[in-house]
Design an enzyme around this catalytic site. Structure first.
Site, mmCIF file in Angstrom:
data_model
loop_
_atom_site.group_PDB
_atom_site.id
_atom_site.type_symbol
_atom_site.label_atom_id
_atom_site.label_comp_id
_atom_site.label_asym_id
_atom_site.label_seq_id
_atom_site.Cartn_x
_atom_site.Cartn_y
_atom_site.Cartn_z
ATOM 1 N N LYS A 156 0.824 -1.220 0.000
ATOM 2 C CA LYS A 156 0.000 0.000 0.000
ATOM 3 C C LYS A 156 0.857 1.269 0.000
ATOM 4 C CE LYS A 156 -2.440 -0.834 3.727
ATOM 5 N NZ LYS A 156 -1.899 -2.140 4.132
ATOM 6 N N ARG A 204 -9.579 1.107 8.665
ATOM 7 C CA ARG A 204 -9.163 -0.263 8.958
ATOM 8 C C ARG A 204 -10.251 -1.031 9.720
ATOM 9 N NH1 ARG A 204 -3.181 0.537 8.852
ATOM 10 N NH2 ARG A 204 -2.116 -1.442 9.096
ATOM 11 N N ARG A 239 11.877 -5.775 5.421
ATOM 12 C CA ARG A 239 11.766 -4.325 5.255
ATOM 13 C C ARG A 239 12.668 -3.611 6.257
ATOM 14 N NH1 ARG A 239 5.762 -2.257 4.783
ATOM 15 N NH2 ARG A 239 5.526 -2.866 6.943
ATOM 16 N N ARG A 282 11.401 -1.848 11.827
ATOM 17 C CA ARG A 282 10.304 -1.405 12.698
ATOM 18 C C ARG A 282 10.002 -2.523 13.690
ATOM 19 N NH1 ARG A 282 5.587 0.293 8.581
ATOM 20 N NH2 ARG A 282 4.394 -0.828 10.151
ATOM 21 N N ARG A 300 -0.439 -8.965 13.289
ATOM 22 C CA ARG A 300 -0.999 -7.931 12.416
ATOM 23 C C ARG A 300 -1.894 -8.569 11.351
ATOM 24 N NH1 ARG A 300 4.126 -4.785 10.440
ATOM 25 N NH2 ARG A 300 2.656 -3.456 9.325
HETATM 26 P P1 AMP Z 1 0.882 0.494 9.019
HETATM 27 O O1 AMP Z 1 2.142 1.273 8.883
HETATM 28 O O2 AMP Z 1 -0.246 0.994 8.163
HETATM 29 O O3 AMP Z 1 1.071 -0.998 8.864
HETATM 30 O O4 AMP Z 1 0.369 0.727 10.531
HETATM 31 C C1 AMP Z 1 1.173 0.376 11.639
HETATM 32 C C2 AMP Z 1 0.295 0.221 12.864
HETATM 33 O O5 AMP Z 1 -0.354 1.460 13.171
HETATM 34 C C3 AMP Z 1 -0.836 -0.791 12.758
HETATM 35 O O6 AMP Z 1 -0.413 -2.132 12.999
HETATM 36 C C4 AMP Z 1 -1.802 -0.281 13.833
HETATM 37 O O7 AMP Z 1 -1.352 -0.608 15.136
HETATM 38 C C5 AMP Z 1 -1.668 1.236 13.682
HETATM 39 N N1 AMP Z 1 -2.644 1.763 12.706
HETATM 40 C C6 AMP Z 1 -2.392 2.324 11.492
HETATM 41 N N2 AMP Z 1 -3.521 2.702 10.889
HETATM 42 C C7 AMP Z 1 -4.537 2.367 11.717
HETATM 43 C C8 AMP Z 1 -5.956 2.468 11.651
HETATM 44 N N3 AMP Z 1 -6.569 3.002 10.585
HETATM 45 N N4 AMP Z 1 -6.671 2.020 12.708
HETATM 46 C C9 AMP Z 1 -6.090 1.507 13.803
HETATM 47 N N5 AMP Z 1 -4.758 1.343 13.928
HETATM 48 C C10 AMP Z 1 -3.980 1.776 12.907
#
Ligand code: AMP
Length: 219
Positions: A13, A87, A126, A159, A170
């Site tokens: 994404k 999400r 990553r 990360r 996740r």
């Molecule tokens: P990402 O970088 O998009 O994979 O997001 C990393 C982490 O941030 C996720 O595993 C969640 O803990 C949190 N996160 C990101 N976007 C959301 C969302 N829309 N709703 C809830 N938690 C989020």
């Protein structure tokens, strides 16, 4: 244009949203990136999000919706592409309600589909720059100097939530809480399913084919 990009973690994404933002001059709004910036700045949003992020759980809807509503308000008038938000179905409903109040709506939804083996390889390999957010991969997208960001020279890190044990969590979270958002959108709008197992440029060209036709209609 207002675009939503859905897909499990590791489906590409972030990479694809950057390409969309460049081609259509819209703003890339990544909830994960915004949360990481808030954490680095030690703000209230960042503090509230920390433990959820590190365990692979979702940050509570109220926190995310408030944060993303503020980000959309500041976004360019040309529109945005949402990465990692919504999400949950509740987040999608809140997003629709906010846009409706402004006489706006989501124009296009793309769903990136990738198989689990590829996802785990992509995420665990990553490496990210904690300073500028640039993203690399130990096999497919190496920096020029091992462990050093090409863009700003900072040391790259993995990360904490990209470690294999958290990735499994996740993915569980994704299937339970985020996958149903696809059907939520399908009830109202065409959702383009994109095979994201291929290399990023091939994925982008399929995506652009859909969005070019669509943006042509919009103009
Ligand atoms: P990402 O970088 O998009 O994979 O997001 C990393 C982490 O941030 C996720 O595993 C969640 O803990 C949190 N996160 C990101 N976007 C959301 C969302 N829309 N709703 C809830 N938690 C989020």
């Amino acid at each position: 244009m207002k675009i939503v990009l859905l897909g499990p973690p590791g489906s590409g994404k972030g990479t694809q949203c950057k390409k969309i933002a460049e081609r259509f001059s819209v703003q890339h709004l990544s909830s994960g990136d915004i949360l990481r910036q808030e954490r680095a700045k030690k703000t209230e949003f960042g503090k509230k999000a920390q433990s959820y992020m590190d365990s692979g759980a979702l940050v509570p809807d109220e926190v995310i919706v408030e944060m993303m509503t503020a980000a959309m308000e500041k976004a360019s008038t040309k529109g945005f592409v949402l990465d990692g938000f919504p999400r949950t179905i509740n987040q999608a409903q809140k997003l629709d309600a906010t846009l409706k109040r402004r006489g706006q709506k989501i124009d296009a939804v793309l769903n990136l589909d990738a198989n689990e083996e590829i996802i785990v390889k992509r995420i665990t390999g990553r490496r990210s720059c904690p300073n500028c957010g640039a993203v690399y991969h130990i096999q497919n997208m190496k920096p020029k100097i091992d462990g050093v960001c090409d863009k700003c020279g900072s040391s790259l890190v993995q990360r904490p939530d990209d470690k294999e044990e958290v990735v499994k969590n996740r993915l569980k979270t994704y299937y339970a809480q985020t996958a149903p958002v696809i059907d939520y959108y399908k009830a109202n709008i065409v959702v383009y399913n994109i095979d994201s197992n291929k290399d990023p440029d091939e994925v982008a060209s399929v995506m652009f084919e859909k969005l070019d036709a669509f943006s042509g209609i919009q103009r």
